[in-house]
Design a protein around this motif. Sequence first.
Motif, short mmCIF file in Angstrom:
data_model
loop_
_atom_site.label_atom_id
_atom_site.label_comp_id
_atom_site.label_asym_id
_atom_site.label_seq_id
_atom_site.Cartn_x
_atom_site.Cartn_y
_atom_site.Cartn_z
N UNK A 142 -8.58 2.73 -29.13
CA UNK A 142 -6.93 2.42 -28.68
C UNK A 142 -6.31 1.40 -29.01
N UNK A 143 -6.39 0.79 -29.19
CA UNK A 143 -6.24 -0.62 -30.34
C UNK A 143 -5.30 -1.75 -29.01
N UNK A 144 -5.76 -1.79 -27.72
CA UNK A 144 -4.69 -2.44 -26.81
C UNK A 144 -5.92 -3.87 -26.73
N UNK A 186 -13.21 2.41 -25.42
CA UNK A 186 -12.11 3.09 -25.73
C UNK A 186 -11.27 2.56 -25.16
N UNK A 210 -6.82 14.72 -12.48
CA UNK A 210 -7.58 12.85 -13.46
C UNK A 210 -9.13 13.77 -13.01
N UNK A 243 -5.20 -0.33 -36.16
CA UNK A 243 -4.66 0.42 -36.05
C UNK A 243 -4.76 1.75 -36.90
N UNK A 253 -6.66 10.81 -5.17
CA UNK A 253 -6.98 11.02 -6.75
C UNK A 253 -7.99 11.41 -7.36
N UNK A 254 -8.62 10.56 -7.34
CA UNK A 254 -9.40 9.91 -8.38
C UNK A 254 -10.67 10.65 -8.09
N UNK A 269 -2.38 8.60 -31.14
CA UNK A 269 -2.09 7.02 -31.66
C UNK A 269 -2.23 7.69 -33.32
N UNK A 278 -15.63 8.76 -21.78
CA UNK A 278 -15.08 7.03 -21.65
C UNK A 278 -13.04 7.80 -21.35
N UNK A 279 -13.02 8.52 -20.96
CA UNK A 279 -11.87 8.66 -20.02
C UNK A 279 -11.43 7.67 -19.04
N UNK A 280 -10.11 7.34 -18.39
CA UNK A 280 -9.96 6.78 -17.96
C UNK A 280 -9.66 6.74 -16.47
N UNK A 281 -10.94 6.66 -15.66
CA UNK A 281 -10.76 7.18 -14.72
C UNK A 281 -9.64 7.07 -13.76
N UNK A 282 -9.57 6.27 -13.86
CA UNK A 282 -7.85 5.77 -12.66
C UNK A 282 -6.78 5.98 -13.12
N UNK A 283 -6.04 7.06 -14.26
CA UNK A 283 -5.49 7.70 -14.90
C UNK A 283 -5.59 8.97 -14.40
N UNK A 307 -17.83 1.53 -21.66
CA UNK A 307 -17.23 3.16 -22.48
C UNK A 307 -15.52 2.62 -22.07
N UNK A 308 -15.61 1.76 -21.18
CA UNK A 308 -14.50 1.58 -21.11
C UNK A 308 -13.56 0.56 -21.79
N UNK A 336 -0.99 6.08 -22.94
CA UNK A 336 -0.82 4.86 -21.94
C UNK A 336 -0.95 4.16 -23.46
N UNK A 337 -2.02 4.79 -24.35
CA UNK A 337 -2.05 3.67 -25.60
C UNK A 337 -0.30 3.63 -26.63
N UNK A 367 -6.01 12.43 -26.65
CA UNK A 367 -5.84 10.36 -26.21
C UNK A 367 -6.06 9.89 -27.91
N UNK A 368 -7.11 10.28 -28.58
CA UNK A 368 -7.64 9.81 -29.81
C UNK A 368 -6.18 9.92 -30.86
N UNK A 408 -4.51 -6.16 -22.43
CA UNK A 408 -4.13 -4.80 -22.14
C UNK A 408 -5.13 -4.69 -21.59
N UNK A 411 1.96 1.37 -24.77
CA UNK A 411 2.05 0.13 -24.78
C UNK A 411 1.30 -0.25 -26.07
N UNK A 412 0.95 0.70 -27.07
CA UNK A 412 0.21 -0.18 -28.59
C UNK A 412 1.35 0.21 -28.73
#
Lengths: 215, 270
Positions: free
Chosen positions: A120-122, A116, B153, B97, A213-214, B173, B107-112, A112-113, B120-121, B169-170, A126, B124-125
């Motif tokens: 987000x079009x990475x 996602x 978090x 796009x 923090x996570x 964009x 599906x969030x990014x757990x480290x951010x 899922x990561x 992020x997107x 997040x979606x 990326x 960087x995108x």
Amino acid sequence: MSLFDLFPSLAKGAALTVEVTVLSALVAFAASFLAGFGRLSRRKSVRALTAVYVEVFRGTSLLVQLFWLYYALPLLGVELPPLAAGVIALGLNHGAYGSEVVRSAVLAVPRGQTEAAIALNMTPWQRMRRVILPQAFVMMIPSFGNLLIELLKGTSLISLITLADLTFQGMVLRTFDASRTFEIFALVLVVYFALAYPLTLGMRGLERRLTAGRV
Amino acid sequence: MNNTRQTADPIVRYRSISKTFGDLTILHEIDLDIAPAEKVAVIGPSGSGKTTLARLLMTLEEPTSGTIEVNGELLWHKRVNGRLVRADERHLHKMRGNIGMVFQHFNLFPHMNILRNVTEAPIHVLGLPREEAVERAVTMLEKVGLGDKLEAYPSHLSGGQKQRVAIARALVMRPSVMLFDEVTSALDPELVGEVLAVIKEIAREGEMAMMLITHEMDFARDVADRVIFTDGGTIVEEGSPEQIFHDPQSPRLQAFLSRFRAGSGKEVMR
């Protein structure tokens, strides 16, 4: 007679042990990532090539690999200084194990990561760099910590290709006075432990910092 | 009320799309157009192929046959000397796009932290300057009611909050089509309302076309311009919410709806 007269030569040996550990760890770290990603490559040839590397170095004796680089390669016209032979053998051997750590950690990041990140079009790069690797790296740390300690202890084998590491110095001291064998080798064990334990603590600290923090 | 929308060129066009996994047919020869700004709800039993419909459009899965067009351009294919060939990553990148997606499991990014999840997107995108991305993200997070959680978090949030972050997040964009894939199915019942309320508000404002895959029939009725009922990999029936919910024609849809009413929702649908 005290233990103190043993220290100077053991300290010299420990310094070489540390040096070889650090250099081999750098080689192993690079090899782990190169081969780990190689095994995940979309190209079959890359996967096959890295699989051969990993299986050869995991499937054969480290000591024989060391001998091979130091004693057999010169017969093919390639002469390596003992330090280089030791660092290459230790680095590639542990890199083979490390590549499995990298591969399985990358695969352990939930699908899922990636999805996602695609949504987000990475770009593929990326996705790996910003989403997958930061999560995978945290998972690699405990296993890398184990490998690093294995590597440190594995460096004792280089005493067999003329390098004067901690083990080598212990052996030399013993030839001077065999009656002190017990205390010499006890001290050598203590020094190995004193080198290894900070690594354990350091890896734990690193893991804690990266997950701050996570959770 | 749909007249203007249906005469406009569709933003999404599925043409005889099929998807199979081995012997298993997930979708069979699907044709479907979505107009710009149209809200389409997709309902149907689990395994009917509705999620796959969205995943094909998000380029998470590749169709076995058929084509999809977005904004009049082929999504999965390129035309080379009149023949269709599979598009490369560069083409997919360009096409994506236009599309955004919210997932069942967030599906969030757990480290951010939350703010970084949302910036992020854009940074960087889309290549936005950081300040602009942050401004956009904060505005959006405030809109979904999480303006006070920027530094948190994901693991510190409830499921409903996580899903609202995922929506923000979606949205930052600014896609022309948004896909919502059973976005409340993984939530505790008491958290469903807050997420649906956010989506309703977005739908009301929206220039954006939306595909809402859902098991929440009341929600589908409130938000959708058109409801599609899928079963067995085909579109069995489609129409306005009134037609679908009050005057279902096909026996399969009638059976589906009555099962739903009897069980009042999820447990029957699992």
